[in-house]
Design an enzyme around this catalytic site. Sequence first.
Site, mmCIF file in Angstrom:
data_model
loop_
_atom_site.group_PDB
_atom_site.id
_atom_site.type_symbol
_atom_site.label_atom_id
_atom_site.label_comp_id
_atom_site.label_asym_id
_atom_site.label_seq_id
_atom_site.Cartn_x
_atom_site.Cartn_y
_atom_site.Cartn_z
ATOM 1 N N CYS A 134 0.816 -1.226 0.000
ATOM 2 C CA CYS A 134 0.000 0.000 0.000
ATOM 3 C C CYS A 134 0.851 1.279 0.000
ATOM 4 O O CYS A 134 0.562 2.234 -0.724
ATOM 5 C CB CYS A 134 -0.957 -0.007 1.189
ATOM 6 S SG CYS A 134 -0.241 -0.664 2.705
ATOM 7 N N HIS A 249 -3.039 6.287 4.471
ATOM 8 C CA HIS A 249 -1.634 6.515 4.801
ATOM 9 C C HIS A 249 -1.179 7.881 4.256
ATOM 10 O O HIS A 249 -1.611 8.303 3.177
ATOM 11 C CB HIS A 249 -0.738 5.461 4.134
ATOM 12 C CG HIS A 249 -0.882 4.067 4.681
ATOM 13 N ND1 HIS A 249 -1.653 3.735 5.767
ATOM 14 C CD2 HIS A 249 -0.291 2.899 4.270
ATOM 15 C CE1 HIS A 249 -1.545 2.423 6.002
ATOM 16 N NE2 HIS A 249 -0.738 1.905 5.105
#
Length: 346
Positions: A134, A249
């Site tokens: 990710c 994130h």
Amino acid sequence: MSRKYNIAVVGATGAVGEEIFRVLEEYNFPVGDILPLASARSAGGEIECCGKKYKVEELTEDVFEGRDIDIAFFSAGGSVSAKYAPYAVEAGAVVIDNTSHFRMDPDVPLVVPEVNPQDIAGWREKGIIANPNCSTIQLVLALKPLYDLYGDIKRVDVATYQAVSGAGKSGMEELVMQMKDFFAFKLDESEHKAFPHQIALNVIPQVDKPMPNGYTREEMKMTNETKKIMGSNIPVSATCVRVPVLRSHSEAVTITFPEDVVVDVEKVRLALNDFPDVEVIDNLEKGLYPMPVTATDSDTTYVGRIRKDLFNDNILHMWVVADQLRVGAATNAVRIAQKWIELEDV
Ligand code: NAP
Ligand code: 3JM
């Protein structure tokens, strides 16, 4: 009538699996039948996708046999992919794997469709296409337009601020439980399993296991995967940090271009905005920059705080935020499937 594709999702009850069903529905993916798979713990439960309900089945070695699965998405951890992906391939499916297990295998393409769609062609070697980590996906989406703008990148330094859902449902549960315990004045009795330390009201400079070179496994994923996706030996040094954010994130990124480059912030903004699925939000005066709450539930990678280094004309700093369960996992996997259909004419 246009072709429909039978889909299996391994890890169907997990944070990534649930998001895959949402993305398939939102993208009007040409779904035929759906086979949701998980461990024996969740077998018998139900999931919903594209207006229909499906029973979750237990993942076994022979569950793919005779099911005519075209595409199998795997997101149930590396050891599950290692053992069961070959059975899905054997039964005739292409596997799109969300775990780290096959990513660095030279016979498995590692793909972010906006960056290296041409690599998908390599799927025939093993029947597997790997979805990057990710944190890597949102990084390369922001690096690629700037690599193309200036022709090369000499070095990237990145510090991540990673949400707890990067550790799955148990990561989210652990943060919420510790916050409840804090308000009940019993945080000191609170348990931690998903993370190596308390995550509520804390930040932890360790994501994944330690490596002998002083970096963590997550940090080395960013280094090695960026090189493979970009097809260029760009040195990436990462510091991966877990923060008490539920989802999405963030990354503070420093890019060093060749010595002769003089960074032009306006050109950088245009190049980023012109790139598919990347958007600039950057007006510090007005307090405008991307944040996890901006990016959550979105399929766009957002970039802000773009500025030239105080001391070197060839160095740029920026802040990159994306929903890691979508851009960093489910959406990238479904986009791979779309590109695979388009390019391979299957
Ligand atoms: P999660 O919320 O913990 O879900 C794990 C899923 O895997 C559940 O559906 C679970 O089923 C299933 N599972 C676990 N062990 C199994 C087994 N032995 N056999 C069959 N199914 C099994 O985790 P997640 O966040 O969805 O992540 C799953 C994987 O995706 C990660 O391990 C990682 O490799 C990859 N990934 C995660 C992220 C992220 O941001 N979270 C991003 C990129 C990639 P039960 O309900 O039966 O337990
Ligand atoms: C994100 O194998 C496992 O236990 C999963 C560990 C994991 C990974 C991984 O290495 O596949 C958790 C969260 C990732 C990832 O995307 O690299």
